[in-house]
Design an enzyme around this catalytic site. Structure first.
Site, PDB file in Angstrom:
ATOM      1  N   GLU A  83       0.530  -1.183  -0.077  1.00 38.05           N
ATOM      2  CA  GLU A  83      -0.089  -0.129   0.299  1.00 38.05           C
ATOM      3  C   GLU A  83       0.904   1.128   0.005  1.00 38.05           C
ATOM      4  O   GLU A  83       0.379   2.379  -0.205  1.00 38.05           O
ATOM      5  CB  GLU A  83      -0.953  -0.010   1.241  1.00 38.05           C
ATOM      6  N   HIS A 107       6.142  -9.239  -5.261  1.00 31.47           N
ATOM      7  CA  HIS A 107       4.978  -9.452  -5.314  1.00 31.47           C
ATOM      8  C   HIS A 107       4.701  -8.500  -6.442  1.00 31.47           C
ATOM      9  O   HIS A 107       4.911  -7.445  -6.572  1.00 31.47           O
ATOM     10  CB  HIS A 107       4.202  -8.972  -4.086  1.00 31.47           C
ATOM     11  N   GLU A 194      -4.261 -16.158  -0.484  1.00 35.30           N
ATOM     12  CA  GLU A 194      -4.306 -15.683   0.905  1.00 35.30           C
ATOM     13  C   GLU A 194      -5.829 -15.249   1.559  1.00 35.30           C
ATOM     14  O   GLU A 194      -5.813 -15.640   2.592  1.00 35.30           O
ATOM     15  CB  GLU A 194      -3.433 -14.091   0.805  1.00 35.30           C
ATOM     16  N   GLU A 226      -8.054 -28.618  20.083  1.00 35.79           N
ATOM     17  CA  GLU A 226      -8.647 -29.245  19.178  1.00 35.79           C
ATOM     18  C   GLU A 226      -8.663 -28.546  17.671  1.00 35.79           C
ATOM     19  O   GLU A 226      -8.532 -29.147  16.623  1.00 35.79           O
ATOM     20  CB  GLU A 226      -9.927 -29.782  19.411  1.00 35.79           C
ATOM     21  N   SER A 251      -5.593 -41.693  12.526  1.00 34.45           N
ATOM     22  CA  SER A 251      -6.588 -42.580  12.916  1.00 34.45           C
ATOM     23  C   SER A 251      -7.676 -43.124  11.688  1.00 34.45           C
ATOM     24  O   SER A 251      -7.897 -42.201  10.991  1.00 34.45           O
ATOM     25  CB  SER A 251      -7.134 -42.733  14.255  1.00 34.45           C
TER      26      SER A 251
END
Length: 338
Positions: A83, A107, A194, A226, A251
């Site tokens: 910016e 970028h 993003e 969790e 699992s």
């Protein structure tokens, strides 16, 4: 798609240049230190009174004002926040760029969306490591690197691609792999990733899961473990060997539950939202919104940031991380240094 490595790059090209790194934030500190350690002459360009000046000098880097650093450089890598780049370029960089110099970015935002329109005598290149700056630096010091994208927007010298490869190699990218792309493709895929997945989608999913458990009466600490803490363990497995590697490691109960319930959470509605996000990126709608937000003082961003930082999950997380000193000892981000 061809992947380039250090053997494909001529490191002497960038070693024969003076490189000005404009900005010393996450990417700036990584590029500056990595290039210096690769034998490149580096000067960090900072505004007068910048809080980053002491950090850069402590790292053994030369520091100068933005105008002075630009005038001294063969390659100017602009790593100030997106910016701020347009005004910075117009006011302090372009008037001091040498004839035939190389202008570089990590970028493509300001070039692709025409916030910066470079002079015709300049090579304009991109070297975009696919990882946060703190990871770019830490992997380099460990002898590795971060996969890196390069692109050429303007090739006034006929040697712009060679310069981009050389710079990427000096920054550690050649150790992991360098891929050639375009400013357009890097910008649009980066913004989409993003927003829809990495910084937006994942965090929204974490917060929604945490809040769902809290509202159902479970302890905040249980909800944190969790829905946030264990995410790193899962992502590490995916990073190491893909989604199938993660499913192999967890699992059978977790695998079946994930395969049957995951699409209920991220289903057709989420996919339609992602398509809209991508369309806004491609059309320039997001870019216009972001430019307008900053022109108005970024008040909405500050409000959103304050709300995010004061979420219950942040308070619970800070308390739990204090109980795990190894996280602090192995942290990538040390705000006193980078």
């Amino acid at each position: 798609m061809k992947v380039f490595y250090d053997k494909d790059a001529d490191l002497s090209i960038v070693q024969g240049c003076t490189v000005a790194i404009i900005g010393y934030g996450s990417q700036g500190h990584a590029h500056a230190n990595n290039l210096k350690d690769s034998g490149v002459s580096v000067v960090v360009g900072l505004r007068a009174g910048s809080a980053s000046e002491a950090k850069a000098r402590e790292a053994g880097l030369a520091v100068a004002g933005i105008e002075e650093a630009t005038a001294a450089a063969d390659i100017v890598m602009v790593l100030a926040p997106d910016e701020h780049q347009s005004a910075l370029y117009a006011d302090q960089i372009e008037p001091n760029l040498r004839e035939g110099a190389t202008l570089a970015f990590a970028h493509g935002f300001n070039i692709h969306f025409e916030q910066i329109r470079p002079r015709e005598d300049l090579d304009v290149i991109m070297i975009a490591p696919k990882g946060p700056g703190h990871l770019v630096r830490s992997t380099y010091t460990q002898g590795g690197g971060v996969p890196t994208l390069i692109a050429v927007f303007q090739d006034a010298s006929g040697k712009a691609r060679d310069k981009a490869l050389s710079y990427a190699s000096a920054n550690g990218g050649g150790r992991a792999g360098i891929i050639e792309t375009t400013f357009r493709d890097e910008t649009e895929t980066d913004l989409f990733g993003e927003q829809a997945v990495l910084c937006g989608g994942v965090t929204a999913l974490i917060e929604a899961g945490f809040e769902t458990l809290i509202e159902a009466g479970y302890e905040p600490e249980m909800a944190y473990f969790e829905c946030l803490h264990e995410l790193k363990l899962i992502v590490d497995l995916i990073y190491e060997g893909g989604i199938s590697n993660m499913n192999y490691s967890v699992s059978n109960t977790a695998e079946y539950g994930g395969l049957t319930r995951g699409p209920r959470v991220v289903g057709d509605q989420a996919r339609e939202a992602m398509k809209k996000i991508l369309a806004d990126v491609q059309s320039g709608e997001f870019a216009r919104e972001w430019v307008k937000e900053n022109a108005a003082g970024a008040g909405h961003l500050k409000q959103l940031r304050d709300t995010s930082q004061n979420q219950p999950i942040e308070e619970v997380g800070a308390q739990l991380r204090d109980m795990m000193p190894w996280i602090r000892e192995q942290r990538l981000v040390d705000r006193s240094r980078n």
